[in-house]
Each structure stands twice: as structure tokens, then as C-alpha cells.
Design a protein around this motif. Sequence first.
Motif, PDB file in Angstrom:
ATOM      1  N   VAL A  69      15.985  58.831  54.962  1.00 29.11           N
ATOM      2  CA  VAL A  69      16.730  57.675  55.464  1.00 29.11           C
ATOM      3  C   VAL A  69      17.852  57.315  54.498  1.00 29.11           C
ATOM      4  CG1 VAL A  69      16.621  55.205  55.993  1.00 29.11           C
ATOM      5  CG2 VAL A  69      14.817  56.738  56.815  1.00 29.11           C
ATOM      6  N   HIS A  70      17.538  57.256  53.192  1.00 23.57           N
ATOM      7  CA  HIS A  70      18.551  56.919  52.190  1.00 23.57           C
ATOM      8  C   HIS A  70      19.666  57.965  52.174  1.00 23.57           C
ATOM      9  CE1 HIS A  70      17.234  53.290  50.199  1.00 23.57           C
ATOM     10  NE2 HIS A  70      15.981  53.734  50.204  1.00 23.57           N
ATOM     11  N   ALA A  71      19.302  59.237  52.318  1.00 19.58           N
ATOM     12  CA  ALA A  71      20.310  60.300  52.300  1.00 19.58           C
ATOM     13  C   ALA A  71      21.265  60.170  53.483  1.00 19.58           C
ATOM     14  CB  ALA A  71      19.631  61.664  52.310  1.00 19.58           C
ATOM     15  N   ILE A  72      20.713  59.874  54.660  1.00 20.36           N
ATOM     16  CA  ILE A  72      21.544  59.710  55.852  1.00 20.36           C
ATOM     17  C   ILE A  72      22.427  58.465  55.722  1.00 20.36           C
ATOM     18  CG2 ILE A  72      21.500  59.185  58.317  1.00 20.36           C
ATOM     19  CD1 ILE A  72      20.978  62.087  57.761  1.00 20.36           C
ATOM     20  N   GLN A  73      21.852  57.395  55.186  1.00 22.01           N
ATOM     21  CA  GLN A  73      22.637  56.171  54.996  1.00 22.01           C
ATOM     22  C   GLN A  73      23.777  56.390  54.010  1.00 22.01           C
ATOM     23  OE1 GLN A  73      19.549  53.391  53.868  1.00 22.01           O
ATOM     24  NE2 GLN A  73      19.225  52.704  55.982  1.00 22.01           N
ATOM     25  N   VAL A  90      23.849  52.515  62.336  1.00 16.48           N
ATOM     26  CA  VAL A  90      23.214  53.454  63.269  1.00 16.48           C
ATOM     27  C   VAL A  90      21.798  53.743  62.774  1.00 16.48           C
ATOM     28  CG1 VAL A  90      23.289  55.763  64.246  1.00 16.48           C
ATOM     29  CG2 VAL A  90      25.416  54.496  63.899  1.00 16.48           C
ATOM     30  N   PRO A  91      20.773  53.555  63.614  1.00 17.61           N
ATOM     31  CA  PRO A  91      19.391  53.759  63.168  1.00 17.61           C
ATOM     32  C   PRO A  91      19.067  55.222  62.857  1.00 17.61           C
ATOM     33  CG  PRO A  91      19.487  52.439  65.180  1.00 17.61           C
ATOM     34  CD  PRO A  91      20.845  53.031  64.981  1.00 17.61           C
ATOM     35  N   PHE A  92      18.168  55.411  61.935  1.00 14.11           N
ATOM     36  CA  PHE A  92      17.558  56.715  61.665  1.00 14.11           C
ATOM     37  C   PHE A  92      16.415  56.850  62.668  1.00 14.11           C
ATOM     38  CE2 PHE A  92      14.611  59.629  59.634  1.00 14.11           C
ATOM     39  CZ  PHE A  92      15.421  60.560  58.987  1.00 14.11           C
ATOM     40  N   VAL A  93      16.440  57.893  63.491  1.00 19.26           N
ATOM     41  CA  VAL A  93      15.468  58.025  64.580  1.00 19.26           C
ATOM     42  C   VAL A  93      14.455  59.124  64.257  1.00 19.26           C
ATOM     43  CG1 VAL A  93      15.116  58.403  67.050  1.00 19.26           C
ATOM     44  CG2 VAL A  93      17.171  57.223  66.250  1.00 19.26           C
ATOM     45  N   ILE A  94      13.182  58.759  64.319  1.00 20.46           N
ATOM     46  CA  ILE A  94      12.071  59.690  64.080  1.00 20.46           C
ATOM     47  C   ILE A  94      11.350  59.928  65.402  1.00 20.46           C
ATOM     48  CG2 ILE A  94       9.895  60.070  62.854  1.00 20.46           C
ATOM     49  CD1 ILE A  94      10.931  58.024  60.748  1.00 20.46           C
ATOM     50  N   SER A 164      20.939  57.023  73.627  1.00 25.26           N
ATOM     51  CA  SER A 164      22.373  57.101  73.367  1.00 25.26           C
ATOM     52  C   SER A 164      22.917  55.753  72.925  1.00 25.26           C
ATOM     53  CB  SER A 164      23.095  57.575  74.636  1.00 25.26           C
ATOM     54  OG  SER A 164      24.494  57.622  74.423  1.00 25.26           O
ATOM     55  N   GLN A 165      22.466  54.681  73.575  1.00 25.06           N
ATOM     56  CA  GLN A 165      22.924  53.344  73.202  1.00 25.06           C
ATOM     57  C   GLN A 165      22.412  52.947  71.826  1.00 25.06           C
ATOM     58  OE1 GLN A 165      21.529  51.014  76.501  1.00 25.06           O
ATOM     59  NE2 GLN A 165      23.213  51.608  77.842  1.00 25.06           N
ATOM     60  N   VAL A 166      21.143  53.253  71.544  1.00 25.84           N
ATOM     61  CA  VAL A 166      20.569  52.933  70.232  1.00 25.84           C
ATOM     62  C   VAL A 166      21.307  53.688  69.136  1.00 25.84           C
ATOM     63  CG1 VAL A 166      18.538  53.240  68.777  1.00 25.84           C
ATOM     64  CG2 VAL A 166      18.279  52.308  71.078  1.00 25.84           C
ATOM     65  N   LYS A 167      21.542  54.983  69.378  1.00 30.14           N
ATOM     66  CA  LYS A 167      22.150  55.821  68.354  1.00 30.14           C
ATOM     67  C   LYS A 167      23.628  55.516  68.151  1.00 30.14           C
ATOM     68  CE  LYS A 167      21.105  59.038  65.389  1.00 30.14           C
ATOM     69  NZ  LYS A 167      20.305  58.678  64.227  1.00 30.14           N
ATOM     70  N   SER A 168      24.242  54.856  69.133  1.00 28.92           N
ATOM     71  CA  SER A 168      25.644  54.466  68.980  1.00 28.92           C
ATOM     72  C   SER A 168      25.785  53.138  68.248  1.00 28.92           C
ATOM     73  CB  SER A 168      26.315  54.364  70.358  1.00 28.92           C
ATOM     74  OG  SER A 168      25.794  53.278  71.096  1.00 28.92           O
ATOM     75  N   GLY A 169      24.645  52.491  67.932  1.00 29.97           N
ATOM     76  CA  GLY A 169      24.680  51.231  67.205  1.00 29.97           C
ATOM     77  C   GLY A 169      24.773  50.008  68.079  1.00 29.97           C
ATOM     78  N   LYS A 170      24.534  50.168  69.388  1.00 27.53           N
ATOM     79  CA  LYS A 170      24.601  49.021  70.287  1.00 27.53           C
ATOM     80  C   LYS A 170      23.473  48.043  69.985  1.00 27.53           C
ATOM     81  CE  LYS A 170      24.755  47.759  75.175  1.00 27.53           C
ATOM     82  NZ  LYS A 170      24.719  48.234  76.587  1.00 27.53           N
ATOM     83  N   SER A 171      23.756  46.763  70.111  1.00 28.35           N
ATOM     84  CA  SER A 171      22.744  45.742  69.842  1.00 28.35           C
ATOM     85  C   SER A 171      21.924  45.441  71.087  1.00 28.35           C
ATOM     86  CB  SER A 171      23.404  44.459  69.343  1.00 28.35           C
ATOM     87  OG  SER A 171      24.284  43.941  70.320  1.00 28.35           O
ATOM     88  N   ALA A 172      20.704  44.960  70.864  1.00 22.82           N
ATOM     89  CA  ALA A 172      19.822  44.470  71.934  1.00 22.82           C
ATOM     90  C   ALA A 172      19.695  45.446  73.103  1.00 22.82           C
ATOM     91  CB  ALA A 172      20.303  43.113  72.427  1.00 22.82           C
ATOM     92  N   VAL A 173      19.275  46.679  72.797  1.00 24.72           N
ATOM     93  CA  VAL A 173      19.032  47.676  73.842  1.00 24.72           C
ATOM     94  C   VAL A 173      17.596  47.519  74.329  1.00 24.72           C
ATOM     95  CG1 VAL A 173      19.045  50.125  74.431  1.00 24.72           C
ATOM     96  CG2 VAL A 173      20.643  49.238  72.716  1.00 24.72           C
ATOM     97  N   ASP A 197      16.829  49.657  61.205  1.00 28.15           N
ATOM     98  CA  ASP A 197      17.162  50.706  60.238  1.00 28.15           C
ATOM     99  C   ASP A 197      16.534  52.028  60.661  1.00 28.15           C
ATOM    100  OD1 ASP A 197      18.484  49.067  58.017  1.00 28.15           O
ATOM    101  OD2 ASP A 197      16.580  48.008  58.310  1.00 28.15           O
ATOM    102  N   ILE A 198      15.311  51.924  61.209  1.00 28.09           N
ATOM    103  CA  ILE A 198      14.563  53.104  61.625  1.00 28.09           C
ATOM    104  C   ILE A 198      13.974  52.836  63.009  1.00 28.09           C
ATOM    105  CG2 ILE A 198      12.617  54.647  61.106  1.00 28.09           C
ATOM    106  CD1 ILE A 198      12.878  53.730  58.156  1.00 28.09           C
ATOM    107  N   LEU A 199      14.070  53.811  63.893  1.00 25.72           N
ATOM    108  CA  LEU A 199      13.413  53.739  65.193  1.00 25.72           C
ATOM    109  C   LEU A 199      12.481  54.929  65.315  1.00 25.72           C
ATOM    110  CD1 LEU A 199      13.006  52.602  68.062  1.00 25.72           C
ATOM    111  CD2 LEU A 199      14.910  54.081  68.798  1.00 25.72           C
TER     112      LEU A 199
END
Length: 320
Positions: A69-73, A90-94, A164-173, A197-199
Motif C-alpha cells: 500500500v505504501h509503495a503504491i501511494q 485512489v484506493p488500494f484494492v485487494i 471502476s468508480q471506486v478505482k477512479s476515486g469517486k466518493s460515496a459509491v 485507503d484500502i478496499l
Amino acid sequence: MRGDTGGEPGRVSPYRTFTRETWAGLRADTPLPLEPAEIERLRGLNERLPVSEMVEIYLPLSRLLNLYVHAIQDLFAATQDFLGISDRKVPFVIGIGGSVAVGKSTTARVLQALLARWPNSPQVDLVTTDGFLHPNAVLEERGLMRRKGFPESYDRGALLRFLSQVKSGKSAVQAPVYSHLSYDIIPGGAVTVDRPDILIVEGLNVLQTGDAPPDGKTVPFVSDFFDFAIYVDAETEVIERWYVERFMQLRQTAFMDPEAYFHRHTKLTEEQALATALDLWRGINQVNLEANILPTRQRADLILVKDPDHLVERIELRRL
């Protein structure tokens, strides 16, 4: 034993394989931030989750994920600096995949709890793909009730739009919610994901791909949105035993609720219930496992291999 463990001389594997003992040494003195009562609440029905499992398996894994996560950030920040822009987080997605009854939901809950306790206190959200199943009425209409959990039983378009919405940084998806009591989507129910930060995305077929269309156009897959993918594994006959044991235990617990979809199974004799559980496993869940889920195992970045006692005995980590 599934897959190439990479432990035999002369054999090449895309994974590095760690015994439980070797993996535990990678904890690097990371403290366990959870009390025994909290760990018990994370445990799935009919599963084992001793403190040793948290310390030896999940603490090293949470440490590894925290480093990712830190590396991606850092990469995200460097890209923003290069472009001279200030963009939304943009969240880090696992992604976490695996069979029914293998314990992937417990793995997801444990990682959510541990990752949220790191010193930087990241916001960690968890969504299951059950919410993206088509409602029972749709499955009935399409003749898919006995293929629930198969790829065609999901609203793939809705799931891809959500990610796609989550990964684009959209709020309240918002994501729909599934009830295991009613065995159906909750009408109007929703869980909101607001730029964590993480999903963590947990589900049966999250690592699955498909054949390219004849026109050659790019087709997105759920796993395209993952920064890290985990597969929870065990031998098929072991998972069958876990599934049957869980079914029999649910007859004495959740199925007792008159509102439960499977309440009718509480009226069966033990012999009839056992036969029903085996039919559901062998006629539906094992078929799905072998045809759709297990073939995605090698797409994971990390594989947790469990022994018959529900404890992780081996970890396979993809080489970078």
C-alpha cells in the motif's frame, strides 16, 4: 497437492513457497493489535482461528500488504508530482477468491481488522460480491437458481461499474447488499464506499477472466481493478467436509429462523440433511469450484493453502 510449490530442484515456479514456520518469521516483531474476544468475532462458523494463526500467518501478511500500500501511494504521489497535479485519492484494492466454505470471508474480515490497526490508521472497507448476484426472481426467470454463484449468476456490469468508480476515486459509491438469511438481494439495501485507503473485495469468482470477443475489443475483468489478489485454497475433499459440517451446524442455528430461506431443511432427518448437503455441494458448489474457481488459482499474487484443520500450512507468494 495443487500447483508447483517450487521446492523441487530444477523446477521453475512463478511462486516462492513458504512453510508456516518460515512465513511466521517475516512478522518482524509486529504486535498483535487484537484481543482474543475480537479474534473470536472474526472467526467464521465451524472454523478455527487461534491466536497462533493471527500471529504466524495474518500478521506477516498484513505487514506485506501494508508495504504494498505504501509503495503504491508513493508511486501515486510521485506521478502527481511529475504531472504537476493534485488528484483525488485512489484506493488500494485487494481481491480475495476461493471456494464456498474455504474460509475466504474470514480471511477478508481478519485482514480488514489488522490493516486498519496499522499506525497510519488507514480506512479499510470490505465488500462481498454476493451483493452483485442477480435477485432470485431474475435467477428463477433465467433458470439459474441451481447455478447461483456461477459467473452467469452475477450482474457483472454493475460490479464492473462499481469497481471502476471506486478505482477512479469517486466518493460515496454504493454497492447492493445480500442477505444470507433470505438468500437474496435486500431490496433498496446498500453499503457506501467513500474513498477508503484500502478496499477488500471478496467473492467466489473475483479472479476469473473470459474469452476475448471475436471483434478483439478489450473486455475488462473484475481482477483488472485489483492491486493485490489472494486465493484461499484447500483440497477439494477437505472443502466438501467443511461445507457439509457447516450446513449441518446451520440447521441448528441460522436455519432455525422461520424467515430463513433454508428453514425447511430443519425439518429433515439427519440422514436426509446429510444427503441434501452432499447434493448441494456435489451438484452445484463442487462443479463451480472445478470449472470456474480453481482454474483462477494461478492468477493470484498470494495463495493461502489450508490443512484439514482449517489452519494455513503453506503460503505461495508470486515472484515480482
